[in-house]
Motif scaffolding. Structure first.
Motif, PDB file in Angstrom:
ATOM      1  N   VAL A  63       0.851  -1.183   0.000  1.00  0.00           N
ATOM      2  CA  VAL A  63       0.000   0.000   0.000  1.00  0.00           C
ATOM      3  C   VAL A  63       0.893   1.242   0.000  1.00  0.00           C
ATOM      4  N   CYS A  64       0.505   2.233  -0.784  1.00  0.00           N
ATOM      5  CA  CYS A  64       1.299   3.465  -0.859  1.00  0.00           C
ATOM      6  C   CYS A  64       1.331   4.151   0.510  1.00  0.00           C
ATOM      7  N   PRO A  65       2.522   4.459   1.016  1.00  0.00           N
ATOM      8  CA  PRO A  65       2.608   5.083   2.343  1.00  0.00           C
ATOM      9  C   PRO A  65       2.018   6.495   2.376  1.00  0.00           C
ATOM     10  N   GLN A  66       1.852   7.109   1.193  1.00  0.00           N
ATOM     11  CA  GLN A  66       1.341   8.488   1.169  1.00  0.00           C
ATOM     12  C   GLN A  66      -0.170   8.573   0.983  1.00  0.00           C
ATOM     13  N   CYS A  67      -0.700   7.802  -0.027  1.00  0.00           N
ATOM     14  CA  CYS A  67      -2.142   7.948  -0.297  1.00  0.00           C
ATOM     15  C   CYS A  67      -2.956   6.736   0.130  1.00  0.00           C
ATOM     16  N   GLY A  68      -2.280   5.634   0.460  1.00  0.00           N
ATOM     17  CA  GLY A  68      -2.999   4.470   0.957  1.00  0.00           C
ATOM     18  C   GLY A  68      -3.561   3.548  -0.118  1.00  0.00           C
ATOM     19  N   ARG A  96       5.257   0.835  -7.556  1.00  0.00           N
ATOM     20  CA  ARG A  96       5.220   2.274  -7.730  1.00  0.00           C
ATOM     21  C   ARG A  96       3.790   2.763  -7.559  1.00  0.00           C
ATOM     22  N   CYS A  97       3.648   3.943  -6.997  1.00  0.00           N
ATOM     23  CA  CYS A  97       2.332   4.588  -6.948  1.00  0.00           C
ATOM     24  C   CYS A  97       2.381   5.744  -7.942  1.00  0.00           C
ATOM     25  N   PRO A  98       1.722   5.611  -9.100  1.00  0.00           N
ATOM     26  CA  PRO A  98       1.867   6.634 -10.145  1.00  0.00           C
ATOM     27  C   PRO A  98       1.541   8.054  -9.683  1.00  0.00           C
TER      28      PRO A  98
END
Ligand SMILES: [Zn+2]
Length: 457
Positions: A63-68, A96-98
């Motif tokens: 899970v993206c640490p910034q947006c979840g 990667r979280c685009p």
């Protein structure tokens, strides 16, 4: 070359050259045989455990640490790293979280390894060698103890990565406890007395601020000569409990436990470290008396005022040193009279008669201006510090009267590793190695297992 002249006549039968055994003992050979035989098997076993672990992680998107949001798999690459038993491999996916553009490689994070680098137990062991020996010697020890071939530069790199992790942790802890909202260890069982001492010396620093980088085929320019006066102060602080002082043999005192802190920095920095360590230990309760032993340097007493209940002690030997200076000027160097005079002062000071000593000094009529000046300085020093010279009381309370423990600790932390012939340090290099050395001397080396190695370019 001719033989040196011998003091005694040589015997008639020439001596036999000392001989070595033809082979090492059989047991030693057996041990080495097994090591060589099983090392590949250890590597294979370790590799299969890594494979099994990688399989459990595969396919689960982090899970993206910034947006979840779940991150997307970008690519999967074969990566290797160096361990004690050899080189290990794994297929590592990059996610990667685009929108946020953050990337991660969960398998590497979970394993705690760095691509291409020495990782795991070997990294810790090499850093340990660098902590006790200069880098070239540490490289030789690595071969002798671990059977690992590595250059001094390779040892240096490992020590930097782990040292940065340790130094960063110590800095962060010190900053944390500087905040009034920090939480320290419980103080219900805080000791009634804690002894605190600080010592310092200067370290020779490198002149250049950046390391030189070599391009292919290019020769490095020579290092600039070391300028005079390129030194940085390094300080060591010690905490111990007077109740834990023991005397294993008459006159040989030691302590059961002591906690050390160190830093390249000013007085405030070392006191921030000491304070953080006291909070971590839970050693300062509402009624704890902090005993501060100093050599008379003003900066120590200035910071000591941060402790509400405190007892300031002027190191007994420093107090005597000042008396010595005057005595040698008055009676001549090495004279028995100077000896006797200082001995008398020592006896009086030890029994708490500092005011009597000062009164006696005031009755001395010096014959030369130089003597008068020296005497005035001594009287001034004792008068200024009289409140810190109640040695009879300190001895009765078991506080001790000398800073010997602090000085020996400082020598162990700094001199034994940092002040060998020709050593010059970079700011970062010294800071990192000091942090590692402290873990070792505080018997806290295992903390490195729980610190993330810092990736340095
Ligand atoms: Zn995101």
């Amino acid at each position: 070359m001719s033989q040196p002249q011998l003091a005694r006549p040589e015997p008639e039968i020439p001596p036999a050259r000392p001989v070595l055994a033809d082979d090492p003992p059989r047991f030693l050979l057996l041990e080495r045989e097994v090591e060589i035989e099983y090392r590949p098997q250890m590597l294979a076993a370790l590799q299969s455990k890594v494979d099994a672990f990688a399989a459990t992680v595969r396919g689960t998107a982090p899970v993206c640490p910034q947006c979840g949001h779940p991150m997307r798999c970008q690519d999967t690459r074969e990566i290797s790293w160096q361990a004690r038993s050899g080189r290990l491999h794994a297929a590592v996916s990059r996610y990667r979280c685009p929108p946020c553009r953050c990337e991660c490689r969960p398998l590497l994070d979970l394993l705690g390894v760095e691509p291409g680098r020495i990782s795991g137990a070997l990294a810790r062991l090499l850093a340990l060698l660098a902590t006790v020996a200069p880098y070239p010697l540490a490289a030789r020890l690595a071969w002798l103890l671990l059977g690992v071939t590595i250059s001094p530069m390779g040892i240096w790199r490992v020590a930097q990565r782990l040292g940065e992790a340790a130094a960063h942790h110590a800095d962060a802890l010190s900053r944390y406890h500087a905040d009034s909202r920090s939480i320290g260890a419980p103080t219900q069982t805080a000791p009634s007395t804690v002894v605190l001492g600080v010592d310092g010396c200067s370290l020779g620093m490198q002149v250049r601020s950046n390391r030189r980088h070599r391009k292919a085929g290019e020769k490095l320019p020579p290092l600039p000569p070391v300028e005079e006066g390129r030194f940085r102060e390094v300080k060591t602080g010690v905490l111990l409990l007077p109740s834990e002082r023991v005397e294993p043999s008459p006159g040989r005192r030691s302590v059961v436990r002591r906690f050390l802190v160190t830093c390249l920095g000013d007085a405030d920095a070392i006191f921030a470290r000491l304070y953080a360590q006291l909070r971590e230990l839970g050693w300062v309760g509402a009624h704890t008396v902090v005993v501060i032993v100093g050599d008379g340097a003003e900066w120590i007493w200035n910071r000591a005022s941060m402790f509400v209940h405190r007892c300031e002690i002027l190191d007994f030997w420093h107090a005597l040193e000042h008396a010595w200076e005057f005595a040698q000027l008055r009676y001549g160097q090495g004279s028995a009279q100077a000896d006797r005079w200082v001995h008398e002062i020592a006896e009086d000071l030890r029994t708490g008669k500092v005011q009597e000593v000062i009164a006696r000094l005031k009755r001395v009529r010096p014959k030369t201006p130089e003597l008068r000046e020296s005497l005035q300085a001594l009287i001034h020093y004792y008068s200024e510090n009289a409140g810190r010279m109640r040695y009879d009381e300190y001895l009765r309370l078991g506080y001790g009267i000398g800073s010997g423990a602090v000085e020996s600790a400082h020598k162990q932390v700094v001199h034994a590793r940092f002040r060998q012939a020709g050593m010059r340090w970079s700011e970062a290099g010294a800071r990192r190695l000091l942090a590692l050395r402290l873990l070792l001397l505080n018997d806290n080396w295992s903390m490195l297992d729980r610190l993330r190695m810092v990736s340095l370019a």
